[in-house]
Design an enzyme around this catalytic site. Structure first.
Site, PDB file in Angstrom:
ATOM      1  N   HIS A  47      17.823  10.068  62.502  1.00  0.00           N
ATOM      2  CA  HIS A  47      16.575  10.346  63.208  1.00  0.00           C
ATOM      3  C   HIS A  47      16.708  11.707  63.887  1.00  0.00           C
ATOM      4  CE1 HIS A  47      15.140   5.906  63.714  1.00  0.00           C
ATOM      5  NE2 HIS A  47      15.594   6.142  62.491  1.00  0.00           N
ATOM      6  N   GLU A  49      16.221  12.698  66.886  1.00  0.00           N
ATOM      7  CA  GLU A  49      16.924  12.688  68.174  1.00  0.00           C
ATOM      8  C   GLU A  49      18.435  12.630  67.986  1.00  0.00           C
ATOM      9  OE1 GLU A  49      13.390   9.755  68.817  1.00  0.00           O
ATOM     10  OE2 GLU A  49      14.503  10.596  67.128  1.00  0.00           O
ATOM     11  N   CYS A  77      12.940   5.302  69.277  1.00  0.00           N
ATOM     12  CA  CYS A  77      13.191   3.899  68.957  1.00  0.00           C
ATOM     13  C   CYS A  77      14.346   3.398  69.835  1.00  0.00           C
ATOM     14  CB  CYS A  77      13.535   3.755  67.478  1.00  0.00           C
ATOM     15  SG  CYS A  77      15.149   4.438  67.010  1.00  0.00           S
ATOM     16  N   CYS A  80      17.687   5.273  69.200  1.00  0.00           N
ATOM     17  CA  CYS A  80      17.715   6.619  69.775  1.00  0.00           C
ATOM     18  C   CYS A  80      17.732   6.569  71.298  1.00  0.00           C
ATOM     19  CB  CYS A  80      16.536   7.430  69.268  1.00  0.00           C
ATOM     20  SG  CYS A  80      16.668   7.818  67.503  1.00  0.00           S
TER      21      CYS A  80
END
EC number: 3.5.4.33
Length: 147
Positions: A47, A49, A77, A80
Site C-alpha cells: 500500500h 503508506e 486501512c 496501514c
C-alpha cells in the site's frame, strides 16, 4: 496533499487502486512518496503508506518517525494504521473516507483501542472530493458502469 494526489494518479495509470501517500519531515521536506503497487509487486502489503514508510525509515535509519507527518489520499486501512502507529507518525492527514475498509474512523478504528502503541493526530477530509473522484473513476472504468 497535492503530491499524494499525483502519486494516486500515477498508481491509477499503472492499473493500481489510486492511493498516494507522502511523508513530510519536521522541516517541511518531503522525505518519501509512493502510490499503491500491490498488483505490480504481487504484494498485498504494498500500500502507498507502507511503501512511503519504508523509504522514510530507511532515510532516517530508524523504525520511528515521531516528528513526521503523513498525507494520504484515502483513509488508511487497519494494516496501514497499525504500521503508522508503530512508526510513531506524528500526524495523519487523509482525503477520502473509507467506510468499507478504513482503519482510522471506520472499521477497525485502530487508534481507539487501548492496545494502540501510539495515537497520532488525525485530520480528515483534505482534498476529499478529488481523492474520492479518482477512486470512483477508477472503479467505474473497471466495473463498466457510469454514475
Amino acid at each position: 496533499m497535492d503530491k499524494a494526489l499525483v502519486e494516486a494518479r500515477a498508481a491509477a495509470d499503472r492499473g493500481e487502486v489510486p492511493v498516494g501517500a507522502v511523508i513530510v519531515a519536521p522541516d517541511g521536506r518531503i522525505v518519501a512518496s509512493a502510490g499503491n503497487r500491490t498488483r505490480e509487486l504481487n504484494d498485498p502489503t504494498a500500500h502507498a503508506e507502507i511503501l512511503a514508510l519504508r523509504v522514510a525509515c530507511a532515510g532516517v535509519r530508524s523504525e520511528r518517525l515521531p516528528d513526521h507527518d503523513l498525507y494520504v489520499t484515502l483513509e488508511p486501512c487497519a494494516m496501514c494504521a497499525a504500521a503508522l502507529a508503530a512508526a510513531r507518525i506524528r500526524r495523519i492527514y487523509y482525503g477520502a473516507a473509507d467506510p468499507k475498509s478504513g482503519g482510522v474512523a471506520h472499521g477497525a478504528r485502530v487508534f481507539t483501542h487501548k492496545q494502540a502503541h501510539h495515537v497520532p493526530e488525525i485530520y480528515d477530509g483534505i482534498a476529499a472530493q478529488e481523492a474520492a473522484d479518482l477512486l470512483k473513476a477508477f472503479f467505474a472504468a473497471r466495473r463498466d458502469f457510469k454514475e
